[in-house]
Enzyme design. Structure first.
Site, short mmCIF file in Angstrom:
data_model
loop_
_atom_site.label_atom_id
_atom_site.label_comp_id
_atom_site.label_asym_id
_atom_site.label_seq_id
_atom_site.Cartn_x
_atom_site.Cartn_y
_atom_site.Cartn_z
CB SER A 27 -0.89 -0.01 1.24
OG SER A 27 -1.91 0.95 1.14
N PRO A 28 0.37 2.34 -0.61
CG PRO A 28 -0.65 3.73 -2.17
CD PRO A 28 -0.87 2.46 -1.41
CD GLN A 66 -1.76 7.35 -3.29
OE1 GLN A 66 -1.09 7.97 -2.46
NE2 GLN A 66 -2.70 6.47 -2.96
CE1 TYR A 113 -2.94 14.61 2.80
CE2 TYR A 113 -3.43 12.41 1.98
CZ TYR A 113 -2.81 13.24 2.91
OH TYR A 113 -2.07 12.71 3.92
NE ARG A 151 -5.56 4.20 -1.06
CZ ARG A 151 -4.67 3.69 -0.20
NH1 ARG A 151 -4.06 4.48 0.67
NH2 ARG A 151 -4.39 2.41 -0.22
NE ARG A 160 0.03 1.29 11.50
CZ ARG A 160 -0.89 2.09 11.01
NH1 ARG A 160 -1.74 1.62 10.11
NH2 ARG A 160 -0.97 3.35 11.40
#
Length: 864
Positions: free
Chosen positions: A510-511, A589, A671, A719, A813
């Site tokens: 994942s980013p 991304q 964002y 996303r 993680r």
């Protein structure tokens, strides 16, 4: 005394027992318990009504229990909220005389708590109030897990043996869908009639000398608190005790979208049965299981709108029962059903209809002074994972043990809540997942039959692919075969195609923002960070959010793709991945920070403004991320929108030249583009705000512009935040429409995240907690999705894929903890195929390292 914690209550060796529905009590004047009655009963109870003396016993914990000891210290768990003392009980309650205990509510939890406390100290004076008759109950059968029974066995062998004599047992689950019956075995159920359970507990209480006041209202809560040392409020989901102290307990009650009714059939199903009926009014489902040799519980459930469309809201109980029997005639073999009114004599007062909308009860605090909540008064969990009686019985076990172990009542009540709260929270999360699955049942009906069955069995995320494979390898193998798994290949190691890109497996790194760039240039850290994870076996490795301009950075350490120097540095990364880890794809991304920009590095204070060197930020509306802390952003005008759109286009062109295999547009987490989508952050009155179509306008313009320069044969994903976790924010229905809009414009997959849009969000954290949103989008729209969010094990990945809830799984993680997470997952599953190729220099480590031998030669000869 020792007892069990809750285990997985999903169908299986874990429990599935019906939610116990208790009707509201009316507080009336009354008198404290007649202790003489209890003493008289005790005179003849050396060997009680159940024929067993009261000797102390030992026990063992259930597998998940965090501790196992005779007399334990309070378990390590999050501290429970302090329980304020009621004014009339502020005096110390550590008394030398035996406790006087009042129990409000004669359901299984209240009766069992009374019996345990009396058995542990026969001198205690314990009185139970139950306003109904001894055999009055809502519902018919109860299923208890082996773990719960283990706690009962060691706490009270008398009750355990009585239960054992009554149980009917079976192993199979039948799932009937569109005329096809699919059976999964190896689950191990044990059930008995609820009325018989109450009879056993009544007999045990009488034999021990507990005072039972049946058909009698309990005195008001304040009176009981003043007259007794301990008040146990086991008075059900409509608890009047809880209501009396609502300002302290702070209950939150959520009513859900389905209606259901408890019924019974006078024959025994030979398996736990789920049957789906697709009617002209909508989807209805039957949950059925045997509880005696000649009787079964039948629960019929459907969405509220289906219930009304079918006219069941206008039926009395008799007509509802008859219509349910007709709808599920095949399952019942043409037999009749009966309702609660026919199950026993006089029932307690109840609503005009027996159709119930399930209510989830959560309390901020479980005790007040000397009053403590137990069972449904404290918490409820949807009947589809069968937790009502189970949780109440385990509450009783825990409360009795804590009273034995702790030096005084305040400490005991605090320990009880600390021990049980995390267990209950975990169960409620699983129950919520199961409840929502049945609420959205219609979205799964077109799945292939075996996938549908697997999806149903694993709906709560507690029963998993690996767990089910142990229970029924033949069933699970058939599901894998239908999914397209070659022999010996776990689902996560099957390939997946997005446009012209074929990923060798379903795992995505994942980013993750690293905040380690200098002037937006990725350096050696990025090469090693992304290179290591590419060598680690994932099918797709994603960069962090790569910013499209200096002003679009979150922090000074964010990477960018707005200069030639940055592009050259990224080319170094992609070349390494493609050369050293052939078959691994690397994606970029692209994003813009919007109002969340110009902040410190994460470890210096996440979302905190810079001490100096701040740059101006811009957003959909002039709303700061945190008022008084973060900058007030500039609301973008047409020129600003056009400039940012071109920045995305320029970055996408550079990304293609850098050799990236996939491009993702970041429209999540508050964002810039996400800020246009959410009604909480977009309050514009022009064509870029207002309705969802208006809020979508600029993100779609950016997507179209980027898609226009991104190579046709290379995939693009988007996303999104599928919920803001805040009132008034993006709804699930809006998230589906957002995904639909991007898919219609050419998005090859939707990467479904949640939240981080507003500072005052309240996420419902838990294992795979965001996956249901990906599931919903995938199964409503039929578009590929990437699931993300607390997916931590390869078993979770396999389960999500096989159930049809996701096409790819992104893990963050776990890849920070172990860059070779994917290869290690392959090794742990005994897989060595094309979906997990070890780099040649690492191949010697492709097997799990040996450990010290712990087994011993097995005896083969026995000599007399």
């Amino acid at each position: 005394m020792r007892r069990t914690h809750e285990q997985d209550p999903e169908p299986g060796p874990d429990s599935w027992q019906p939610y116990e529905s208790r009707e509201p009590r009316r507080a009336t004047q009354g008198r404290p318990g007649d202790i003489g009655e209890a003493r008289a009963a005790r005179e003849a109870r050396e060997v009680g009504e159940l024929g067993e003396a009261r000797e102390p016993t030992e026990s063992t914990e259930a597998p998940e229990a965090p501790e196992a000891r005779e007399v334990r210290e309070a378990p390590e768990a999050p501290e429970a909220p302090e329980s304020p003392e009621a004014p009339e009980v502020r005096k110390a309650r550590q008394v030398s005389r035996p406790l006087r205990v009042a129990v409000v509510g004669g359901g299984p939890g209240g009766l069992y708590a009374a019996a345990l406390l009396k058995r542990l100290d026969p001198a205690r004076e314990i009185t139970v109030w139950e306003r109904g008759a001894p055999d009055n109950t809502f519902g018919f059968g109860v299923v208890l897990s082996d773990e719960t029974l283990g706690g009962i066995q060691h706490a009270d062998p008398v009750v355990y043996r009585a239960l054992q004599e009554e149980f009917v047992r079976w192993d199979d689950i039948d799932i009937v869908h569109r005329g096809l019956t699919l059976t999964s075995g190896g689950h191990g159920f044990a059930a008995l009639g609820r009325r018989r359970l109450l009879e056993i507990l009544h007999e045990r209480c009488r034999s021990l000398g507990v005072g039972l006041r049946v058909r009698e209202e309990a005195p008001p809560a304040a009176e009981l608190s003043a007259a007794y040392d301990l008040v146990i409020a086991a008075d059900g989901v409509h608890s009047l005790t809880r209501a009396a102290y609502a300002d302290v307990f702070r209950p939150r009650v959520t009513t859900h979208r389905c209606r259901y009714i408890w019924l019974a059939a006078d024959f025994a199903f030979d398996a736990f049965r789920f049957e789906i009926a697709e009617t002209e009014h909508g989807v209805m489902q039957l949950h059925g299981y045997p509880y005696a040799k000649n009787a079964s519980t039948v629960i019929v459930e459907m969405r509220e709108e289906v219930w009304r469309a079918a006219g069941l809201d206008r039926c009395d109980d008799a007509e509802s029962t008859e219509r349910c029997a007709r709808i599920f005639a095949d399952a019942l073999g043409g037999r009749a059903l009966r309702g609660n009114a026919a199950s026993s004599g006089v029932m307690p007062p109840r609503p005009p209809s027996s159709w119930i909308a399930f209510r989830t009860v959560v309390n901020d605090c479980w005790s007040y002074g000397n009053t403590v909540l137990l069972g449904d008064a404290a918490h409820t969990a949807h009947f589809s994972i069968g937790s009502g009686t189970k949780l109440a019985v385990e509450d009783a076990l825990a409360l009795a043990a804590c009273i034995e172990e702790q030096p005084g009542l305040p400490a005991a009540l605090a320990a009880y809540e600390s021990e049980r709260r995390p267990v209950v929270a975990s169960t409620q999360r699983a129950a919520a997942a199961s409840l929502r699955w049945f609420e959205e049942l219609a979205t799964y009906l077109d799945q292939p039959p075996r996938q549908f069955a697997f999806n149903l069995l694993t709906r709560s995320r507690r029963v998993t692919h690996d767990n089910l494979r142990l229970r029924d390898p033949a069933f699970t193998g058939a599901v894998e075969e239908d999914f397209g798994c070659p022999s010996g290949t776990p689902p996560m190691f099957t390939p997946f195609r997005l446009r012209g890109l074929t990923l060798r497996n379903r795992v995505v790194v994942s980013p993750m923002d690293m905040y380690s760039a200098v002037d937006g240039v990725p350096g050696n850290f990025h090469l090693v960070h992304l290179g290591a994870r590419a060598l680690g076996g994932a099918g797709l490795v994603m960069t962090e959010m790569v910013c499209v301009s200096t002003e679009g950075r979150i922090t000074p350490g964010c990477a960018g793709l707005y200069t030639a120097e940055q592009a050259a540095a990224w080319r170094r990364v992609t070349d390494f991945v493609h050369e050293q880890s052939p078959g691994t794809a690397v994606g970029v991304q692209l994003g813009h920070s919007g109002r969340k920009g110009s902040t410190r590095l994460m470890w210096d204070g996440i979302d905190q403004p810079l001490d100096d060197g701040n740059w101006p930020v811009a957003a959909a509306s002039a709303l700061p991320y945190r008022a008084g802390v973060n900058q007030v952003p500039r609301e973008l005008d047409d020129d600003g929108l056009a400039r940012i759109r071109e920045q995305f286009v320029a970055a996408a062109s550079r990304a293609a030249d850098c050799g990236f295999d996939l491009l993702e547009l970041h429209c999540a987490h508050g964002y810039l583009l996400s800020g246009f989508l959410s009604p909480l952050t977009n309050q514009r009155t022009d064509g870029y705000g207002g309705s969802l179509a208006g809020r979508l306008r600029f993100p779609l313009e950016v997507f179209d512009a980027v898609r226009g320069v991104w190579p046709d044969d290379m995939p693009m994903t988007v996303r999104i935040s599928a919920t803001d976790w805040a009132e008034g924010g993006t709804t699930v229905e809006e998230a589906i429409e957002i995904a639909r809009a991007f898919a219609a414009r050419g998005a090859d997959a939707i990467d479904v995240s949640t939240g981080q849009v507003v500072a005052d969000e309240a996420p419902e954290y838990g294992r795979s907690y965001q996956a249901p949103y990906a599931d919903r989008i995938r199964n409503v729209l039929g578009v590929p999705v990437i699931a993300v969010g607390a997916i931590s094990s390869w078993d979770d990945v396999n389960s999500l894929l096989l159930a049809g809830r996701a096409d790819l799984c992104a893990l963050a993680r776990p890849h920070l903890y172990d860059p070779h997470w994917t290869l290690h997952a392959a090794a742990e599953q005994g897989y060595a195929g094309p979906g997990a190729r070890w780099p040649l220099p690492y191949r010697a480590g492709s097997r799990t390292p040996p450990t010290g031998r712990t087994d011993a030669p097995k005896p083969r000869l026995s000599l007399a």
